[in-house]
Scaffold this motif. Structure first.
Motif, PDB file in Angstrom:
ATOM      1  N   THR A 213       0.798  -1.234   0.000  1.00 14.93           N
ATOM      2  CA  THR A 213       0.000   0.000   0.000  1.00 14.93           C
ATOM      3  C   THR A 213       0.822   1.271   0.000  1.00 14.93           C
ATOM      4  N   ALA A 353      -4.103  10.818  -6.863  1.00 12.83           N
ATOM      5  CA  ALA A 353      -5.001  10.157  -5.911  1.00 12.83           C
ATOM      6  C   ALA A 353      -6.318  10.916  -5.804  1.00 12.83           C
ATOM      7  N   ALA A 357      -9.918   9.346  -6.690  1.00 10.31           N
ATOM      8  CA  ALA A 357     -10.995   9.346  -5.694  1.00 10.31           C
ATOM      9  C   ALA A 357     -12.279   9.935  -6.271  1.00 10.31           C
ATOM     10  N   PHE A 362     -13.791   4.096  -6.959  1.00  7.46           N
ATOM     11  CA  PHE A 362     -12.643   3.727  -6.137  1.00  7.46           C
ATOM     12  C   PHE A 362     -12.713   4.269  -4.717  1.00  7.46           C
ATOM     13  N   THR A 363     -12.128   3.500  -3.807  1.00  3.22           N
ATOM     14  CA  THR A 363     -11.817   3.961  -2.458  1.00  3.22           C
ATOM     15  C   THR A 363     -10.304   4.028  -2.341  1.00  3.22           C
ATOM     16  N   VAL A 364      -9.786   5.206  -2.087  1.00  3.41           N
ATOM     17  CA  VAL A 364      -8.332   5.374  -1.983  1.00  3.41           C
ATOM     18  C   VAL A 364      -7.873   4.898  -0.606  1.00  3.41           C
ATOM     19  N   ASP A 367      -3.204   7.987  -0.090  1.00  2.00           N
ATOM     20  CA  ASP A 367      -3.375   9.110  -1.011  1.00  2.00           C
ATOM     21  C   ASP A 367      -2.088   9.832  -1.365  1.00  2.00           C
ATOM     22  N   SER A 376      -2.582   3.980  -3.570  1.00  2.00           N
ATOM     23  CA  SER A 376      -3.207   2.667  -3.691  1.00  2.00           C
ATOM     24  C   SER A 376      -4.701   2.827  -3.471  1.00  2.00           C
ATOM     25  N   TYR A 377      -5.470   1.966  -4.119  1.00  3.36           N
ATOM     26  CA  TYR A 377      -6.922   2.100  -4.076  1.00  3.36           C
ATOM     27  C   TYR A 377      -7.575   0.756  -4.371  1.00  3.36           C
ATOM     28  N   THR A 378      -8.845   0.660  -3.996  1.00  8.48           N
ATOM     29  CA  THR A 378      -9.632  -0.544  -4.256  1.00  8.48           C
ATOM     30  C   THR A 378     -10.990  -0.111  -4.795  1.00  8.48           C
ATOM     31  N   ILE A 416      -6.480  -4.708  -4.526  1.00  5.80           N
ATOM     32  CA  ILE A 416      -6.139  -3.299  -4.701  1.00  5.80           C
ATOM     33  C   ILE A 416      -5.256  -3.113  -5.924  1.00  5.80           C
TER      34      ILE A 416
END
Length: 460
Positions: A213, A353, A357, A362-364, A367, A376-378, A416
């Protein structure tokens, strides 16, 4: 009057073009060394043709490693092609340059002035990490034997470490106690240590730049937790900091963060010169806070290169060019130059980031602020009709290499993506990546140009 010579340098019957050479008219040998020699220019070009099949390093957002170097670095690498890092008698100035780098890094990482920090260069941070692990194992075993206690069940406590620590544990017969992730955590937490540390623990590994991450584990809090464990149990467990990436970032972007030898419990640090140290591939660093932390039993002395050559490494001969280039970079950039480079990278990561976002799905997770220049994000929705693996494939069609992977236990259900912003990744290039990412999302959702329209043939 000028006299022009027609025909070039080819002899009678020799083809004048590389692609007219007999070697280019057949597959290159793949299983057997050819019987005779071939034209060097032809061989070089045909091998370069094969290398064109690799991904474009400039679009590789998966790697932490240096993919861009200034022309002066290329010059130094060429000059240093024949310099063997292990042969300190034949190449004493190269050895001196290595020592200067070690002293500079020990100072950068706040080694106590009253102690004599020791260290060495390695082929990379993985080797440096293993050397740090070996030193901890040797010190633990010596203490156990001195106390008349068994020393046959060593363990090492860590969080979501890079694979080199798994290799260390397997190769050197150490139990790897890998602490599972707590809900919403991206690294090991200090309150988890008490359940994993015991009298057979050779050390705890803290990660300054988690591979998964890109954020930092709380090294200071680990140190405080181990202090508390020692007060309650008498167990004195050392800390090794795997600063493969963060070791060349935190001193310049986060100078007040206490993660290094300012913490007395930190006995050793490893870092990659060829990551955010900006050196070309092939150099890592291992530094111990003082000579006492590096057992003499691990240092070998060889004489057949001339003189007494102390060496602590997992290999022997290796090129010196990356070490020399590292020194040149430390001189050229200085602290302010490294700060400027990494600040630009961090600002670019944070801006990217923010765009991701706002992109919707996506959920960061990280950031780009407070740790490595990365993000990194999912996916917010566990099933939006496509996966991050699908997105990776779409991005690859445009040349971008972006990894998708699950987090470690107990968060393995979360997949991710990670994007590294390195030296050579400008704000403009990051914007180009985002435009391709947005177009990829539209195609995956079936809403973008060409998503549902009939395919059109090629137009001249």
């Amino acid at each position: 009057m000028a006299i022009s010579k027609v025909g070039g340098g080819s002899g009678p019957g020799e083809p004048t073009d590389i692609y007219a050479h007999p070697l280019s008219a057949r597959q290159l040998p793949k299983h057997r060394i050819p019987d005779g020699p071939h034209d060097p220019d032809t061989v070089c070009q045909l091998v370069r043709d094969e290398l064109d099949m690799d991904g474009n390093a400039a679009q590789n957002l998966a790697t932490f490693c240096t993919t861009w170097s200034a022309s002066q670095v290329h010059t130094l690498m060429d000059i240093s092609l024949v310099k063997n890092m292990i042969d300190k008698d034949e190449y004493p100035q190269t050895a001196e340059i290595e020592s200067r780098c070690v002293r500079m890094l020990a100072n950068l990482w706040h080694a106590p002035e009253q102690s004599e920090a020791v260290g060495c260069s390695t082929t990379g941070s993985s080797e440096a990490a293993m050397l740090g692990g070996l030193a901890m194992k040797w010190r633990w075993r010596k203490a156990r034997e001195a106390a008349g206690k068994p020393a046959d069940r060593p363990n090492l406590v860590c969080g979501p470490v890079q694979v080199c620590w798994e290799k260390f544990a397997r190769y050197f017969d150490v139990e790897l106690r890998r602490v599972p992730l707590l809900p919403d955590a991206t690294g090991m937490r200090p309150e988890q240590l008490r359940a994993y540390v015991d009298e057979n623990t050779i050390g705890v590994v803290a990660i300054l730049g988690v591979t998964y991450t890109c954020d930092y584990e709380p090294v200071r809090e680990f140190s405080d937790a181990l202090d508390a464990i020692q007060r309650e149990t008498g167990l004195d467990v050392p800390l090794h900091v795997d600063a493969a990436s963060g070791g060349f970032v935190a001193p310049f972007l986060h100078p007040d963060l206490e993660w290094d030898f300012r913490l007395p419990r930190v006995v050793s640090v490893n870092a990659s010169g060829h990551k955010y140290g900006l050196a070309p591939l092939g150099v890592g660093w291992a530094v111990w806070r003082d000579a006492e932390m590096l057992p003499e039993d691990l240092v070998f002395h060889v004489s057949y290169l001339g003189g007494d050559m102390p060496t602590f490494a997992l290999n022997f001969s290796r090129p010196g060019g990356s070490v020399i280039s590292q020194y040149a970079l430390l001189l050229r950039l200085g602290r302010e130059g490294y700060r400027q480079v990494h600040r630009n990278c961090a600002d670019t990561a944070a801006a990217l980031a923010g765009k991701i976002a706002d992109a919707g799905p996506f959920t960061v997770l990280y950031d780009g602020k407070g740790a490595l220049p990365a993000l990194s994000y999912t996916l917010k929705d566990p099933d939006p009709g496509f996966s991050l693996y699908d997105l990776s494939d779409q991005l690859r069609m445009r040349g971008w290499l972006v990894p998708s992977y699950p987090l470690p236990p107990d968060r393995g259900e979360t997949v991710i993506q990670r994007v590294l912003i390195r030296h050579g990744i400008s704000r403009d290039k990051a914007d180009l990546f985002f435009e391709d990412l947005r177009a990829s999302l539209e195609r995956l959702r079936g809403t973008g140009p060409g998503a549902s329209a009939p395919r059109v043939g090629f137009h001249h």
